[in-house]
Design a protein around this motif. Structure first.
Motif, PDB file in Angstrom:
ATOM      1  N   ILE A 139     -23.872  -8.302  30.330  1.00 15.79           N
ATOM      2  CA  ILE A 139     -24.598  -7.839  31.517  1.00 15.79           C
ATOM      3  C   ILE A 139     -24.795  -8.993  32.494  1.00 15.79           C
ATOM      4  O   ILE A 139     -24.564  -8.858  33.692  1.00 15.79           O
ATOM      5  CB  ILE A 139     -25.962  -7.237  31.108  1.00 15.79           C
ATOM      6  CG1 ILE A 139     -25.748  -5.932  30.325  1.00 15.79           C
ATOM      7  CG2 ILE A 139     -26.832  -6.979  32.336  1.00 15.79           C
ATOM      8  CD1 ILE A 139     -26.997  -5.398  29.675  1.00 15.79           C
ATOM      9  N   LYS A 166     -25.615  -1.516  33.046  1.00 13.55           N
ATOM     10  CA  LYS A 166     -25.545  -0.850  31.728  1.00 13.55           C
ATOM     11  C   LYS A 166     -24.793   0.481  31.830  1.00 13.55           C
ATOM     12  O   LYS A 166     -23.951   0.793  30.984  1.00 13.55           O
ATOM     13  CB  LYS A 166     -26.955  -0.615  31.176  1.00 13.55           C
ATOM     14  CG  LYS A 166     -27.631  -1.852  30.616  1.00 13.55           C
ATOM     15  CD  LYS A 166     -29.008  -1.498  30.085  1.00 13.55           C
ATOM     16  CE  LYS A 166     -29.716  -2.716  29.514  1.00 13.55           C
ATOM     17  NZ  LYS A 166     -31.090  -2.384  29.044  1.00 13.55           N
ATOM     18  N   LYS A 170     -21.297   1.506  30.008  1.00 14.91           N
ATOM     19  CA  LYS A 170     -21.218   2.692  29.138  1.00 14.91           C
ATOM     20  C   LYS A 170     -20.062   3.604  29.530  1.00 14.91           C
ATOM     21  O   LYS A 170     -19.488   4.301  28.691  1.00 14.91           O
ATOM     22  CB  LYS A 170     -22.538   3.472  29.197  1.00 14.91           C
ATOM     23  CG  LYS A 170     -23.673   2.841  28.410  1.00 14.91           C
ATOM     24  CD  LYS A 170     -24.959   3.647  28.570  1.00 14.91           C
ATOM     25  CE  LYS A 170     -26.118   2.978  27.842  1.00 14.91           C
ATOM     26  NZ  LYS A 170     -27.390   3.720  28.048  1.00 14.91           N
TER      27      LYS A 170
END
Length: 220
Positions: A139, A166, A170
């Motif tokens: 991140i 995030k 994903k």
């Protein structure tokens, strides 16, 4: 870790050289290296990025410039495949958004083919299937590469940025090695490496300064 401007450029990690003899950064010592990073399903790559790289190749290949193409995939994983890259390089065939856009602008021949041949070596980026938890370091890398002045944001804004990263991670099916290692923001992108193998410039989109920068590196 992402490569920083001014640092030694690592060798490329690719899954396969589809066109031309396999080579790498350490094999092109004493040459200025231009790496044109594109996606098969990327209209702008074929309207701007690749034609510009071909022009550089034609003008400077005998002057000490090596041009390499890396086809990557950070989205549209069903279209940005090695199979579609092979069709592009061997038969000139386009797909998806590239086919649609180039067709609208009258830039195709025989219905679905680009009107030029890519003359330099081209490889497919090394793709790794994404699985497992999303690490904080991953991140942080993405934020560092894509959000200038991150530390100046409020705590609420920082949390919002982290959440967006995030969600992006994903949604990714694969990580593309070259794309991530050089912290690219999209395609087309250019990576410029000097005669000593040092990373000197990374640019996204239309690069109006590419030829000027190459001339500077040749004169060093």
């Amino acid at each position: 870790m992402t490569v920083q401007i001014g640092a030694k450029a690592p060798n490329l990690q690719v899954s396969e050289w589809i066109q031309g003899l396999p080579t790498n950064i350490d094999k092109e010592k004493d040459n200025v290296i231009l790496i044109e990073v594109f996606q098969v399903n990327c209209p702008g790559c074929f309207m701007y990025g690749i034609p510009q790289a071909i022009n550089i190749y034609q003008k400077y290949r005998k002057e000490g410039v090596t041009v390499l193409g890396i086809a990557t995939a950070f989205e549209d994983f069903d279209k940005n495949t090695v199979e579609n890259l092979r069709l592009l390089l061997t038969e000139g065939k386009t797909i998806g958004e590239t086919l649609k856009a180039l067709g609208q602008y009258g830039q195709l021949v025989d219905g679905n083919k680009i009107p030029y041949k890519i003359p330099f070596p081209v490889a497919m980026d090394l793709l790794k299937k994404e699985d497992g938890p999303i690490s904080q370091s991953r991140i942080n890398e993405i934020i560092q590469a894509n959000v200038p002045g991150y530390e100046s944001y409020s705590e609420g804004q920082k949390l919002e940025i982290i959440e967006r990263v995030k969600q992006y991670l994903k949604s990714k099916e694969y990580s593309a090695h070259t794309f991530d290692e050089f912290a690219l923001r999209g395609t087309p992108s250019t990576i410029l490496i000097d005669k000593k193998g040092v990373l000197r410039d990374v640019a996204f989109g239309t690069n109006d300064f590419l030829e000027e920068n190459i001339k500077k590196l040749l004169s060093e």
